[in-house]
Design a protein around this motif. Structure first.
Motif, PDB file in Angstrom:
ATOM      1  N   ARG A 131     135.765  68.364  41.203  1.00 57.69           N
ATOM      2  CA  ARG A 131     136.800  69.402  40.775  1.00 57.69           C
ATOM      3  C   ARG A 131     136.118  70.798  41.108  1.00 57.69           C
ATOM      4  O   ARG A 131     135.152  71.235  41.035  1.00 57.69           O
ATOM      5  CB  ARG A 131     136.899  69.300  39.379  1.00 57.69           C
ATOM      6  CG  ARG A 131     137.909  70.509  38.924  1.00 57.69           C
ATOM      7  CD  ARG A 131     138.142  70.178  37.325  1.00 57.69           C
ATOM      8  NE  ARG A 131     138.856  71.396  36.705  1.00 57.69           N
ATOM      9  CZ  ARG A 131     140.199  71.430  36.948  1.00 57.69           C
ATOM     10  NH1 ARG A 131     141.135  70.586  37.486  1.00 57.69           N
ATOM     11  NH2 ARG A 131     141.030  72.605  36.418  1.00 57.69           N
ATOM     12  N   GLU A 133     137.241  74.962  41.486  1.00 57.71           N
ATOM     13  CA  GLU A 133     138.152  76.075  40.870  1.00 57.71           C
ATOM     14  C   GLU A 133     137.634  77.416  41.458  1.00 57.71           C
ATOM     15  O   GLU A 133     136.373  77.655  41.305  1.00 57.71           O
ATOM     16  CB  GLU A 133     137.643  75.960  39.349  1.00 57.71           C
ATOM     17  CG  GLU A 133     138.188  74.789  38.617  1.00 57.71           C
ATOM     18  CD  GLU A 133     137.656  74.782  37.096  1.00 57.71           C
ATOM     19  OE1 GLU A 133     138.403  75.359  36.132  1.00 57.71           O
ATOM     20  OE2 GLU A 133     136.576  74.359  37.094  1.00 57.71           O
ATOM     21  N   ARG A 166     145.478  71.241  46.378  1.00 56.86           N
ATOM     22  CA  ARG A 166     144.996  72.473  45.474  1.00 56.86           C
ATOM     23  C   ARG A 166     146.301  73.015  44.984  1.00 56.86           C
ATOM     24  O   ARG A 166     147.350  72.888  45.612  1.00 56.86           O
ATOM     25  CB  ARG A 166     144.226  73.416  46.372  1.00 56.86           C
ATOM     26  CG  ARG A 166     145.085  74.477  46.993  1.00 56.86           C
ATOM     27  CD  ARG A 166     143.952  75.182  48.192  1.00 56.86           C
ATOM     28  NE  ARG A 166     144.556  76.484  48.607  1.00 56.86           N
ATOM     29  CZ  ARG A 166     145.075  76.681  49.514  1.00 56.86           C
ATOM     30  NH1 ARG A 166     145.748  76.030  50.255  1.00 56.86           N
ATOM     31  NH2 ARG A 166     145.620  77.886  49.644  1.00 56.86           N
ATOM     32  N   GLU A 214     142.760  75.783  42.275  1.00 53.11           N
ATOM     33  CA  GLU A 214     141.871  74.527  41.512  1.00 53.11           C
ATOM     34  C   GLU A 214     142.544  73.028  42.339  1.00 53.11           C
ATOM     35  O   GLU A 214     143.540  73.051  42.716  1.00 53.11           O
ATOM     36  CB  GLU A 214     141.883  74.235  40.209  1.00 53.11           C
ATOM     37  CG  GLU A 214     143.242  74.140  39.349  1.00 53.11           C
ATOM     38  CD  GLU A 214     143.742  72.761  39.486  1.00 53.11           C
ATOM     39  OE1 GLU A 214     142.867  71.847  39.591  1.00 53.11           O
ATOM     40  OE2 GLU A 214     144.933  72.402  39.741  1.00 53.11           O
ATOM     41  N   ILE A 216     141.173  68.672  43.235  1.00 50.30           N
ATOM     42  CA  ILE A 216     140.103  67.642  43.246  1.00 50.30           C
ATOM     43  C   ILE A 216     140.061  67.357  44.833  1.00 50.30           C
ATOM     44  O   ILE A 216     140.865  67.200  45.421  1.00 50.30           O
ATOM     45  CB  ILE A 216     140.741  66.320  42.584  1.00 50.30           C
ATOM     46  CG1 ILE A 216     140.899  66.768  41.155  1.00 50.30           C
ATOM     47  CG2 ILE A 216     139.713  65.234  42.961  1.00 50.30           C
ATOM     48  CD1 ILE A 216     139.735  66.926  40.475  1.00 50.30           C
TER      49      ILE A 216
END
Length: 253
Positions: A131, A133, A166, A214, A216
């Motif tokens: 993850r 960010e 994202r 953000e 994955i």
């Protein structure tokens, strides 16, 4: 009459029996007792791993075991076998966040070419899930003689073979925020990592706005995730990514 040959045979037999007893005892829980050790994973099943020729049941915290993991395994005195977890072998261990931040402003002018930010970058391991960010404090001018100028655009650089998307949350690219207000229209899109996202601003090279990105990232090869940014429209007035902007990376699989 005992000959030297008899002694040699008895000695060899004794050594062989002792070795066999040792090997049996190493695997017999009643002899060995409870213990733990390190073992290399040679196969992965449904909630299990195979290591040292034995099948071990994984704890729920041992996520996505992989062949080649060095695992911590434990055997009870009654013969139950459990795999506790893998040893940390990367710069980003499971569930531990790694932070990067900008210790100083970076200003760019007269350029629309995406360039790596010097601070907001972090190494990712191969065959892993992260993850990622970004919390971005930026400043840019927006209009010159009623025409777009400057502005702030971003995309991500990620390792080859990636999968994922994202999200981009911030001022809409057509919005000029008041210098004294945080109001305005927003953008909420989900994009590929290489899609350019342009943000609205406060029409100033120093008054900052905020954007959050953000997503994955699933990797197949090792490499870095890096924020790339530039002006959306080339202008001599600076576009700034400000001190205190941060990157947070957490390996989750």
């Amino acid at each position: 009459m005992t000959t030297s040959s008899d002694h040699a045979i008895r000695s060899a037999l004794t050594t062989a029996l002792q070795g066999q007893a040792k090997r049996v005892g190493e695997q017999a829980p009643s002899v060995r007792g409870a213990d733990w050790r390190l073992a290399t994973v040679t196969a992965v099943g449904a909630g299990t791993i195979t290591a040292d020729g034995l099948v071990w049941r994984c704890l729920s915290s041992y996520v996505s075991p992989t062949i080649g993991d060095v695992a911590v395994v434990s055997q009870s005195s009654s013969g139950n076998l459990i795999a506790l977890n893998r040893l940390a072998t990367s710069a980003t261990p499971l569930y531990m966040s790694v932070y990067r931040y900008k210790p100083a402003n970076t200003d760019r002018s007269s350029t629309t070419t995406f360039t790596d930010d010097p601070d907001l970058t972090c190494l990712l391991d191969a065959n892993a899930v992260y993850r990622v960010e970004f919390w971005l404090h930026y400043a840019a001018i927006d209009l010159v003689s009623s025409s777009p100028a400057g502005r702030f655009k971003t995309m991500w650089s990620v390792p080859a073979g990636w999968t994922g998307n994202r999200s981009a949350v911030g001022a809409d690219q057509g919005t000029v925020l008041s210098a004294t207000s945080s109001g305005g229209q927003g953008r909420w899109g989900v994009h590929n990592f290489s899609t350019a996202c342009t943000y609205g601003d406060r029409d100033s090279s120093t008054n900052q706005a905020c954007a959050i990105e953000e997503g994955i990232v699933t990797t197949t090869t090792a490499g870095s995730v890096t924020l790339q940014w530039a002006q959306a429209v080339s202008n001599a007035a600076s576009t700034r990514l400000a001190q205190g902007s941060t990157l947070c990376v957490t390996r989750i699989g």
